[in-house]
Design a protein around this motif. Structure first.
Motif, PDB file in Angstrom:
ATOM      1  N   ASN A  53      45.598  44.008  35.139  1.00 18.09           N
ATOM      2  CA  ASN A  53      44.206  43.625  35.384  1.00 18.09           C
ATOM      3  C   ASN A  53      43.369  44.760  35.963  1.00 18.09           C
ATOM      4  O   ASN A  53      42.225  44.549  36.344  1.00 18.09           O
ATOM      5  CB  ASN A  53      44.104  42.360  36.243  1.00 18.09           C
ATOM      6  CG  ASN A  53      44.426  42.579  37.700  1.00 18.09           C
ATOM      7  OD1 ASN A  53      45.133  43.512  38.063  1.00 18.09           O
ATOM      8  ND2 ASN A  53      43.929  41.695  38.549  1.00 18.09           N
ATOM      9  N   GLN A  86      40.321  38.869  42.261  1.00 17.55           N
ATOM     10  CA  GLN A  86      40.693  39.937  41.330  1.00 17.55           C
ATOM     11  C   GLN A  86      40.106  39.702  39.942  1.00 17.55           C
ATOM     12  O   GLN A  86      39.794  38.574  39.567  1.00 17.55           O
ATOM     13  CB  GLN A  86      42.217  39.991  41.182  1.00 17.55           C
ATOM     14  CG  GLN A  86      42.978  40.334  42.419  1.00 17.55           C
ATOM     15  CD  GLN A  86      44.472  40.279  42.160  1.00 17.55           C
ATOM     16  OE1 GLN A  86      44.924  40.414  41.032  1.00 17.55           O
ATOM     17  NE2 GLN A  86      45.239  40.084  43.217  1.00 17.55           N
ATOM     18  N   PRO A  87      40.036  40.782  39.139  1.00 18.08           N
ATOM     19  CA  PRO A  87      39.640  40.613  37.737  1.00 18.08           C
ATOM     20  C   PRO A  87      40.701  39.808  36.987  1.00 18.08           C
ATOM     21  O   PRO A  87      41.858  39.721  37.422  1.00 18.08           O
ATOM     22  CB  PRO A  87      39.588  42.046  37.195  1.00 18.08           C
ATOM     23  CG  PRO A  87      39.754  42.956  38.349  1.00 18.08           C
ATOM     24  CD  PRO A  87      40.279  42.161  39.499  1.00 18.08           C
TER      25      PRO A  87
END
Length: 165
Positions: free
Chosen positions: A9, A54-55
């Motif tokens: 990610n 988070q992404p």
């Protein structure tokens, strides 16, 4: 049959996005002595588990065969992660690459590392959907449950299959 989960990610050290890093990882897995990659799943995008800021992750699974010990495979995968720029900090941190052994045939073991089958695989759609792509008849060697049964148990998790590119 060896099942290896791939996830990312964060961009890799070359600045490429997570999908490029995941594809690169497939090439690196295929180069491990004694390993033959037989199939690669579709790629999926999912939110981090556990939820965080988070992404999203890109995830897939490789089905391979080969004569390699679990310890040697784990060491090889960790070397690939390091080459991709992974630095181990806190648990569940964002990362440019995460490689996990989901299963190695019928092997069931609680120690030493790696624990097999992966202890959290059965609760994660981002592992199970790609496993079903490459091994639709797979059964968890610990529980004996089919991949379809396990997928039904994670139907509430949001995950999207990426279009082929």
């Amino acid at each position: 049959m060896i099942l290896i989960a791939i996830g990312a990610n964060l961009p890799g050290p070359d600045g490429e996005g997570p999908l490029a890093t995941c594809r690169w990882a497939v090439e690196q897995i295929a180069a491990i002595p004694g390993i033959t990659v037989e199939a690669v799943s579709h790629w999926y995008e999912s939110a981090p588990v556990p939820p965080s800021g988070q992404p999203p992750y890109i995830n897939g699974v490789v089905r391979a065969t080969g004569a390699i010990s679990p310890e040697a495979l784990l060491a090889a995968l960790q070397q690939i992660e390091a080459r991709a720029g992974r630095v181990r900090t806190v648990a569940n941190a964002a990362r440019p690459l995460d490689l996990d052994i989901v299963a190695m045939g019928a092997c069931v073991r609680a120690a030493p590392d790696p624990i097999l089958p992966h202890p959290r695989a059965e609760a994660r759609a981002f592992v199970l959907l790609p496993v079903r792509d490459v091994a639709p008849g797979w059964r968890d060697p610990h529980s004996g449950r089919s991949v379809d049964d396990l997928v039904a148990g994670v139907a509430d998790q949001v995950i999207h299959r990426l279009a082929p590119s």
